[in-house]
Design a protein around this motif. Structure first.
Motif, short mmCIF file in Angstrom:
data_model
loop_
_atom_site.label_atom_id
_atom_site.label_comp_id
_atom_site.label_asym_id
_atom_site.label_seq_id
_atom_site.Cartn_x
_atom_site.Cartn_y
_atom_site.Cartn_z
N THR A 367 48.34 54.84 54.52
CA THR A 367 49.22 55.57 53.81
C THR A 367 48.64 55.02 52.56
O THR A 367 48.02 55.57 51.06
N ALA A 368 48.41 53.32 52.39
CA ALA A 368 48.00 52.85 51.19
C ALA A 368 46.45 53.03 51.06
O ALA A 368 45.85 53.35 50.11
N ALA A 369 45.43 52.88 51.85
CA ALA A 369 44.57 53.10 51.86
C ALA A 369 44.12 54.29 51.64
O ALA A 369 43.01 55.20 50.54
N GLU A 370 44.55 55.59 51.87
CA GLU A 370 44.51 57.24 51.76
C GLU A 370 44.47 57.38 50.38
O GLU A 370 43.78 58.08 49.94
N THR A 371 45.94 56.50 50.06
CA THR A 371 46.73 57.53 48.19
C THR A 371 45.00 56.49 47.92
O THR A 371 44.70 57.38 46.90
N LEU A 372 45.22 55.23 47.82
CA LEU A 372 43.74 54.32 47.02
C LEU A 372 42.68 55.02 46.91
O LEU A 372 41.71 55.84 46.27
N GLY A 373 42.63 56.09 48.09
CA GLY A 373 41.48 56.99 48.58
C GLY A 373 40.98 58.30 47.99
O GLY A 373 40.08 58.34 46.80
N LEU A 374 42.42 58.78 47.08
CA LEU A 374 42.63 60.29 46.91
C LEU A 374 42.52 59.87 45.54
O LEU A 374 42.81 60.57 44.70
N ALA A 375 42.93 58.12 45.27
CA ALA A 375 43.57 58.11 44.03
C ALA A 375 41.37 57.76 43.23
O ALA A 375 41.11 58.41 41.83
N LEU A 376 40.72 57.32 43.88
CA LEU A 376 39.68 56.83 43.80
C LEU A 376 38.77 57.63 43.42
O LEU A 376 37.66 58.08 42.63
N GLY A 377 39.10 59.21 43.57
CA GLY A 377 37.73 60.00 44.49
C GLY A 377 38.42 60.56 42.33
O GLY A 377 37.33 61.13 42.51
N PRO A 378 39.61 61.66 42.42
CA PRO A 378 39.56 61.44 40.59
C PRO A 378 38.53 60.31 39.87
O PRO A 378 38.15 60.76 38.13
N GLY A 379 39.20 58.91 39.92
CA GLY A 379 38.85 58.59 39.28
C GLY A 379 36.74 57.68 39.40
O GLY A 379 36.72 58.76 38.20
N LEU A 380 36.20 58.45 40.52
CA LEU A 380 34.66 58.56 40.48
C LEU A 380 34.39 59.67 40.03
O LEU A 380 33.12 59.61 39.24
N PHE A 381 35.04 60.58 39.79
CA PHE A 381 34.34 62.43 39.27
C PHE A 381 34.51 61.68 38.13
O PHE A 381 33.70 62.74 36.91
#
Length: 439
Positions: A367-381
């Protein structure tokens, strides 16, 4: 730990926890970046950082939450109490994220959002990690875990549609910053419903004995990191979470700026989630027939194809864009069912080999890695928006440039498609199957 099939009431009860996770996972990803850039007037890069930081904190906190739940002693089981202990604070903090008062300072208003988003992310860690750890202890059956995840993903898909479709409608109906405040309260109530329903619905679920491994958390993390199949599955899922986060963050911008259709955000969400609601059971049957890994590959390719078709948004009829997003939804359903059904397999194989149940640590890392991925997504966008010259403003009269519209379109479509395809490089080396898990 139960080898037999679970009662439907337990499957539905467990799956209802996705009402809370779906609301928290969907609405900030969809609404928080527009709230920061268009309601508070914060620059895109700064807004992206505010979205990212609390999620980055979860990368540290989630494994700790897993370790704590592994060592929790309670008559109700080590995981179940956290559904209420963390679920209720999560709802309160969530409502406060979108309730920033007018302070006359963008810095102070930004800090308000950051503080309460950090509080919500912390509560979410202690809800989500024990919740995701439960299937490894509820059942030892390879196929039963898929059926359990089918209910979870179906309810998740429904919640995404409910929250994702209604959140912008509530915001627009009320209008302005008050619209965001009302929306936040409504979504917080949905989170409470999910947490309470999951707690009540799993009261009759079997609970396996938890024997956390010896050593420090660092020792446990080192062992988990050495589990090859888990590591490959996790990397695949995180890269896909990054892709999903990009698309989620781009929905409102695609609807408002590129398609320019009133209510298009809601339509896009219905197109995305509707097929997932209908086809999640079909993906489960496909997985039982060809294996989870092969079905996961197929669903990933469907998602990537739909995302690529959405790249025509600037020139194609809106109907074609909606159809492309519906195809994304078909693939997304499978991309949720299979990795979530494969995760407890990896944790169970480790427990069998070592004699120690590290399900909490496994799911904490997951869940830590999933959360980071989902957070980096908006950051990348947000980075794509900044590169495209997006103009943040509290006014609705700003006309974005052609370069900005192209950045929005490709950040929503081509970039996520490439990420999903790249993720399959790791998945192809995953080796756990039904025979290996059943040994």
């Amino acid at each position: 730990m139960s080898q037999a099939g679970l009662p439907r009431s337990v499957r539905i009860g467990y799956g209802s926890g996705s009402v809370a996770t779906g609301a928290f996972g969907t609405v900030p990803g969809l609404m928080l970046l527009p709230y920061l850039t268009d309601a508070l007037g914060i620059a895109a890069l700064a807004a992206g950082l505010i979205v990212l930081l609390p999620k980055a904190w979860d990368v540290v906190l989630n494994p700790i939450a897993g370790r704590i739940s592994d060592r929790t002693t309670d008559p109700r089981g080590p995981r179940r109490p956290y559904l209420l202990r963390a679920g209720i604070p999560l709802a309160v903090a969530f409502a406060l994220i979108f309730a920033a008062p007018s302070m006359g300072s963008k810095v102070l208003e930004s800090l308000w959002v950051l503080v309460f988003f950090l509080a919500a992310a912390s509560a979410y860690a202690f809800f989500q990690v024990p919740y995701v750890a439960m299937p490894a202890e509820i059942t030892a059956s390879y196929d039963e875990r898929t059926r359990l995840m089918t209910w979870r993903v179906a309810i998740l898909a429904f919640t995404i549609m409910l929250a994702g479709a209604t959140a912008p409608v509530i915001r627009d109906a009320v209008g302005g910053r008050n619209g965001y405040r009302v929306m936040g309260v409504v979504m917080a109530l949905i989170i409470v419903v999910g947490a309470v329903a999951a707690y009540a619905g799993t009261r009759r679920a079997p609970v396996g004995e938890v024997q956390p491994g010896p050593g420090t958390l660092r020792d446990q993390l080192r062992i988990v990191a050495g589990a090859r199949d888990f590591r490959l599955l996790l990397t695949t899922f995180v890269v896909q979470a990054l892709a999903t986060g990009c698309m989620l963050a781009g929905v409102d911008y695609l609807a408002e700026d590129v398609l320019g259709r009133k209510g298009a955000t809601t339509i896009l969400f219905v197109c995305f989630v509707g097929p997932a609601l209908l086809l999640t059971p079909a993906w489960a049957r496909i997985g039982e027939r060809v294996g989870k890994k092969q079905a996961y590959v197929a669903s990933s390719l469907v998602l990537a194809t739909g995302a690529l078709l959405a790249a025509t948004a600037q020139v194609a009829p809106s109907g074609l864009v909606f159809a492309a997003v519906a195809l994304v939804g078909v693939g997304y359903a499978g991309c949720q069912v299979f990795p979530l059904a494969m995760l407890p397999d990896a944790a169970a194989v480790d427990a069998r080999r070592t004699g120690s149940n590290r399900a909490g640590v496994y799911t904490g890392v997951w869940t830590a890695a999933e959360t980071l991925g989902l957070a980096l997504g908006p950051g990348l966008f947000a980075l794509v928006l900044a590169m495209g010259g997006y103009e943040s403003s509290t006014s609705n009269d700003v006309q974005q440039s052609d370069t900005t519209l192209a950045a929005i379109t490709y950040g929503f479509s081509v970039l996520p498609a490439l990420l999903v395809v790249v993720s399959l490089w790791w998945l192809r080396r995953y080796t756990l199957d039904a025979q290996e898990v059943a040994r």
